[in-house]
Design an enzyme around this catalytic site. Structure first.
Site, PDB file in Angstrom:
ATOM      1  N   SER A   1      72.600  17.041  31.649  1.00 55.31           N
ATOM      2  CA  SER A   1      73.790  16.546  32.276  1.00 55.31           C
ATOM      3  C   SER A   1      75.017  15.803  31.440  1.00 55.31           C
ATOM      4  O   SER A   1      75.032  14.615  31.926  1.00 55.31           O
ATOM      5  CB  SER A   1      73.428  16.006  33.755  1.00 55.31           C
TER       6      SER A   1
ATOM      7  N   GLU B   1      70.013  14.513  27.596  1.00 51.67           N
ATOM      8  CA  GLU B   1      69.459  15.480  28.810  1.00 51.67           C
ATOM      9  C   GLU B   1      70.961  16.329  29.156  1.00 51.67           C
ATOM     10  O   GLU B   1      72.066  15.939  28.835  1.00 51.67           O
ATOM     11  CB  GLU B   1      69.396  14.458  30.286  1.00 51.67           C
TER      12      GLU B   1
ATOM     13  N   SER C   1      77.849   5.398  38.701  1.00 54.27           N
ATOM     14  CA  SER C   1      78.268   6.522  37.509  1.00 54.27           C
ATOM     15  C   SER C   1      79.414   7.425  37.852  1.00 54.27           C
ATOM     16  O   SER C   1      80.325   6.953  38.202  1.00 54.27           O
ATOM     17  CB  SER C   1      76.833   7.071  37.153  1.00 54.27           C
TER      18      SER C   1
ATOM     19  N   ARG D   1      70.686   3.954  44.961  1.00 53.08           N
ATOM     20  CA  ARG D   1      72.049   4.676  44.874  1.00 53.08           C
ATOM     21  C   ARG D   1      72.425   4.970  46.244  1.00 53.08           C
ATOM     22  O   ARG D   1      71.493   5.853  46.757  1.00 53.08           O
ATOM     23  CB  ARG D   1      72.140   5.652  43.915  1.00 53.08           C
TER      24      ARG D   1
END
Length: 622
Positions: free
Chosen positions: A436, A434, A175, A73
């Site tokens: 997040s 998770e 994302s 990324r």
């Protein structure tokens, strides 16, 4: 005449051997200008060269991307450490080389490619174009490629890899990152994101074949090759069919008076969430018109991350008030994560944290299992999972209800691999998450999935509505039964890797060399686990049970007052994150006291361990 002379000069400059005084940089410039066939990114490097911007050229050309918690990324733009046509071609060539080594049936089973809706005009770079180039590299080598004909949610790629029995897959996405970024997310044949050693081996293979092969730039193959297939209709149909496995109250859903607003944050989610609601028997959720369609500029939000809360949910909350809808569901741009807000009696909105939603999901999935299980089904065969920086609420539920709870390293790639392993051993996994806001209900997909999570929340809310219970009220019931788990997660921005390293090294050599701190301010520390070095003071052999993760920093402190706090670096952004949670037993119900204690501990953690003013850290701004 003058124009021609200048043209010749530029031509000479760009085709002569480069003498910047740095042989490594000279070589890299030469390679880039020979290999890059994208006029926009080639021009970016030419302009830097023309203007003598050697430092920036070095930053762009003399390092390479590595695999973080979500694959490769970086920002889109020219350079070997950026996401662009050339680096995606190189990455795919490396992938080809590694997969050819791992799978003798690679050319029978094929490879899946999906993409989101990101793009950058200045680099002629879009997720769709990068997906086509990924496919072209493999088609040129006679590999069958399942290339989605339009944008899809990220979970569709791991789902397709398993369903189509492909050897691997790639999703082009960044994302919820800022609009400048893009990424290359790799899934293995098991449908989970790659973990070590595959990531290291693929990087080695990329290094070995950096020069584009004949045919690698030929994106026409996507339209002409008989080896290219479009899995969109088939995978969408199968995915929606599999969703039925986690739908328990279809009839009740069809009658509910609750209204839902859904925002897809300018990304891929709209159509797929609409379909999922249909499968569950709901009326369609009300879309936020300004955010329904793809927009690579994410023009109505400050940042495209629904995790940032009310500040980025503004449009959906106002629409919900207007439409008299009590619940807002927000999928992030690639629809693998979900934020939820609920209108309260007093007119305020409650935006749930990832940990709070997990408490609800954990209760719900186990409750549905209990009510629908066969007579001889045993809770001892049931598992739920969470990453180690997430709330321990599932652990509390598991202890009381008799099922298993397990922790993994941060990143859904660890959860996906562990689930696959459990399923192969005949276990049943109901839920994983998770903090997040990444959730997985059921095991049809082995990655977080915002589409299925959205429709499961809708069903849960509809079910509770029949008893006049809100999501917030149910959350309190869960905490009262299993113990309050009050957590706070936030971050600091730090753009200097050496500062980050020195912060963590100081913690490893606190009062004296090789000594971790015994106190944080006035708070006594009971145990320390350092996953970066593999140390865990709570284990008899002092070794961490979780695998060592040398490439990232992560230290967890367990305090004598029952608080657990973790400091770690982000795998995808320039952040130092902190996570802290007070885990109380069911008989401790004074939440104000628990919250005050947590607040003081976090202040001590920041002041003593992170030292933001001394280290020039930027506070998260909301």
């Amino acid at each position: 005449m003058a124009e021609n002379a200048e043209g010749d000069l530029n031509s000479n400059l760009l085709h002569a051997p480069y003498h910047t005084g740095d042989p490594q940089l000279d070589t890299a410039i030469g390679q880039w200008l020979r290999w890059d066939k994208n006029p926009k990114t080639k021009e970016q490097i030419e302009n830097l060269l023309r203007n003598g911007m050697n430092k920036e050229l070095r930053d762009r050309l003399c390092c390479r991307m590595t695999f973080g918690t979500a694959g490769l990324r970086s920002a889109m733009g020219a350079g070997f450490c950026y996401i662009n046509d050339l680096t995606v071609i190189q990455s795919t060539q490396g992938m080809y080389k590694y997969l050819e080594r791992c799978f003798s049936d690679f050319k029978q089973r094929g490879f899946v490619v999906g993409y989101d809706t990101r793009g950058q005009v200045t680099s002629s770079c879009s997720s769709q174009r990068l997906a086509k180039l990924t496919a072209a590299v493999l088609l040129a080598k006679d590999v069958p490629v399942y290339l989605f004909s339009r944008y899809v949610p990220t979970p569709f790629v791991p789902y397709a890899v398993q369903e189509l029995k492909a050897v691997a897959g790639v999703m082009i996405t960044a994302s919820h990152n800022r609009k400048e970024d893009n990424g290359y997310k790799v899934y293995w044949e098991n449908g989970a994101q790659i973990t070590s050693p595959h990531d290291k081996e693929i990087l080695k293979c990329i290094e070995e074949c950096v020069e584009p092969w004949n045919g690698s730039w030929n994106d026409n193959l996507v339209d002409t090759s008989p080896l290219k297939r479009d899995p969109l209709q088939d995978i969408c149909r199968r995915y929606m069919e599999d969703l039925k496995k986690i739908c328990f109250y279809r009839e009740l859903n069809s009658k509910t008076t609750l209204k839902f607003v859904h925002t897809s944050f300018h990304g891929v989610g709209h159509d797929y969430v609409q379909l999922a609601f249909q499968v569950f028997g709901f009326k369609p959720p009300i879309p936020v018109p300004e955010q329904k369609d793809p927009d690579p500029d994410f023009s109505t939000v400050k940042c495209p991350n629904p995790e940032e809360g009310e500040s980025v949910l503004e449009l959906s909350l106002r629409l919900a008030e207007k439409e008299n809808a009590r619940i807002v569901l927000a999928t992030d741009p690639d629809a693998d994560r979900l934020a939820v807000a609920e209108l309260q009696e007093n007119g305020d909105w409650k935006v749930f944290t990832g940990n709070e939603l997990a408490a609800l999901f954990g209760w719900w999935m186990f409750d549905c299992w209990k009510k629908n299980k066969s007579r001889n089904a045993d809770a001892k065969n049931i598992y739920m999972l969470a990453t180690t920086v997430s709330s321990k609420i599932l652990k509390a539920i598991a202890l009381k209800e008799g099922f298993h709870f397990e922790e993994t390293l941060p990143g859904f790639k660890w959860i996906g691999s562990r689930i696959k392993n459990l399923l192969e051993n005949g276990k049943e996994v109901l839920f994983a998450f998770e903090e997040s806001i990444g959730f997985l209900c059921g095991t049809s997909v082995l990655d977080k999935d915002g589409v299925s999570a959205a429709v499961v929340v809708a069903e849960m809310a509809s079910y509770l509505e029949t008893m006049n219970i809100t999501l917030k009220q149910q959350l309190i019931k869960v905490y009262e039964k299993y113990g309050y788990h009050i957590s706070k997660t936030s971050y600091f921005l730090c753009y200097d890797p050496t500062t980050i390293k020195s912060i963590f090294e100081r913690l490893r050599n606190f009062d004296s060399p090789k000594e971790y701190p015994k106190f944080c301010g006035t708070f006594a520390i009971l145990h320390i686990r350092d996953v970066t070095t593999g140390y865990d003071s709570s284990q008899p052999n002092k070794k961490s049970v979780l695998p060592v993760s040398k490439n990232s920093q992560m230290i967890t402190f367990t305090f004598q007052n029952g608080c657990v706090a973790t400091l770690r670096t982000s795998g995808t952004e320039p952040k130092i994150k902190y996570y802290a949670e007070m885990c109380a037993s069911p008989d401790q119900s004074d939440t104000a006291l628990l919250e005050e204690e947590l607040k003081k501990l976090i202040e001590a953690l920041i002041e003593n361990f992170l030292e933001p003013s001394k280290n020039g850290l930027t506070w998260r701004s909301v």
